[in-house]
Design a protein around this motif. Sequence first.
Motif, PDB file in Angstrom:
ATOM      1  N   SER A 162     -50.243  76.251  16.603  1.00 43.38           N
ATOM      2  CA  SER A 162     -49.644  75.537  15.474  1.00 43.38           C
ATOM      3  C   SER A 162     -48.471  76.370  14.973  1.00 43.38           C
ATOM      4  O   SER A 162     -48.628  77.565  14.718  1.00 43.38           O
ATOM      5  N   VAL A 163     -47.311  75.743  14.842  1.00 44.32           N
ATOM      6  CA  VAL A 163     -46.112  76.431  14.368  1.00 44.32           C
ATOM      7  C   VAL A 163     -45.705  75.779  13.056  1.00 44.32           C
ATOM      8  O   VAL A 163     -45.392  74.596  13.022  1.00 44.32           O
ATOM      9  N   GLN A 164     -45.737  76.571  11.988  1.00 50.76           N
ATOM     10  CA  GLN A 164     -45.470  76.048  10.651  1.00 50.76           C
ATOM     11  C   GLN A 164     -44.345  76.858  10.027  1.00 50.76           C
ATOM     12  O   GLN A 164     -44.487  78.052   9.801  1.00 50.76           O
ATOM     13  N   VAL A 165     -43.227  76.172   9.753  1.00 52.44           N
ATOM     14  CA  VAL A 165     -42.025  76.835   9.260  1.00 52.44           C
ATOM     15  C   VAL A 165     -41.652  76.256   7.901  1.00 52.44           C
ATOM     16  O   VAL A 165     -41.538  75.040   7.760  1.00 52.44           O
ATOM     17  N   SER A 166     -41.475  77.128   6.924  1.00 49.10           N
ATOM     18  CA  SER A 166     -40.971  76.715   5.615  1.00 49.10           C
ATOM     19  C   SER A 166     -39.585  77.320   5.427  1.00 49.10           C
ATOM     20  O   SER A 166     -39.416  78.538   5.527  1.00 49.10           O
ATOM     21  N   VAL A 167     -38.609  76.466   5.180  1.00 51.39           N
ATOM     22  CA  VAL A 167     -37.247  76.897   4.876  1.00 51.39           C
ATOM     23  C   VAL A 167     -37.111  76.795   3.363  1.00 51.39           C
ATOM     24  O   VAL A 167     -37.231  75.712   2.799  1.00 51.39           O
ATOM     25  N   VAL A 168     -36.843  77.931   2.724  1.00 52.77           N
ATOM     26  CA  VAL A 168     -36.901  78.020   1.270  1.00 52.77           C
ATOM     27  C   VAL A 168     -35.529  77.848   0.626  1.00 52.77           C
ATOM     28  O   VAL A 168     -34.577  78.525   0.982  1.00 52.77           O
ATOM     29  N   GLY A 169     -35.453  76.906  -0.304  1.00 55.31           N
ATOM     30  CA  GLY A 169     -34.386  76.859  -1.271  1.00 55.31           C
ATOM     31  C   GLY A 169     -33.060  76.228  -0.917  1.00 55.31           C
ATOM     32  O   GLY A 169     -32.114  76.372  -1.659  1.00 55.31           O
ATOM     33  N   ARG A 170     -32.919  75.558   0.169  1.00 50.63           N
ATOM     34  CA  ARG A 170     -31.654  74.904   0.493  1.00 50.63           C
ATOM     35  C   ARG A 170     -31.909  73.842   1.546  1.00 50.63           C
ATOM     36  O   ARG A 170     -32.994  73.760   2.100  1.00 50.63           O
ATOM     37  N   LYS A 171     -30.892  73.029   1.821  1.00 51.86           N
ATOM     38  CA  LYS A 171     -31.045  71.970   2.812  1.00 51.86           C
ATOM     39  C   LYS A 171     -31.211  72.551   4.207  1.00 51.86           C
ATOM     40  O   LYS A 171     -30.701  73.624   4.509  1.00 51.86           O
ATOM     41  N   LEU A 172     -31.896  71.802   5.054  1.00 47.17           N
ATOM     42  CA  LEU A 172     -32.070  72.226   6.438  1.00 47.17           C
ATOM     43  C   LEU A 172     -30.743  72.137   7.182  1.00 47.17           C
ATOM     44  O   LEU A 172     -29.959  71.213   6.969  1.00 47.17           O
ATOM     45  N   THR A 173     -30.520  73.092   8.088  1.00 44.26           N
ATOM     46  CA  THR A 173     -29.338  73.060   8.948  1.00 44.26           C
ATOM     47  C   THR A 173     -29.619  72.169  10.152  1.00 44.26           C
ATOM     48  O   THR A 173     -30.765  71.761  10.390  1.00 44.26           O
ATOM     49  N   GLU A 174     -28.604  71.903  10.936  1.00 43.87           N
ATOM     50  CA  GLU A 174     -28.790  71.120  12.165  1.00 43.87           C
ATOM     51  C   GLU A 174     -29.789  71.791  13.093  1.00 43.87           C
ATOM     52  O   GLU A 174     -30.601  71.124  13.727  1.00 43.87           O
TER      53      GLU A 174
END
Length: 141
Positions: free
Chosen positions: A39-51
Motif C-alpha cells: 500500500s502506497v499512501q502519499v499526502s502532499v501538504v499545503g498546496r495544489k498537486l503538481t502534474e
Amino acid sequence: IKRGVNDAPAGGTVRLVSRYVDLYAVRSRLVAAARRGASVQVSVVGRKLTEVEFKLRRQLRETGQGQSWVRHCVKACSTTWSAGSPPRTLMLVGDATGAWTTRFDVDRWLTSAVVERSTSLTRSTGDNALQEASDLVASIS
C-alpha cells in the motif's frame, strides 16, 4: 528513500508526507511498490498537486492496489501537520502485519534539490522514533 520504498514488502505499507513529491525516481519506485502489493499512501501538504503528483495518483489507481492513494492535505490538515514540527519529508515503511519498521526523515522536499544539493536523510528503526512518526501521520489521517 528509493531503497526504503524498495524494501516495502507485499502486504506492507509506505506512508509518505511532503510538500512536494516531484522526483521521477521516487515516483517510479512508489508505483513499483504498489504493483508488487504494498500500500502506497502519499499526502502532499499545503498546496495544489503538481502534474507529477497527479500522474502518481493515476498510476497508483491503475495498479489496482486499493489501499494506495495520493491525497492533497489542505487547511486544517496542513495546519495540524505543521504544528507537529515534522521534517520536510517523512516516510514510514511498514511490514505486512501493519507495524511500522523504518522511519525516514529528509531535510528537503522530494524535488530535484534532493540530488542537486547537500541533503540529510535520517533512517530510524527505534520504537520511540517510529511511534512519534506514527502519531504525526495519524494526526492528518
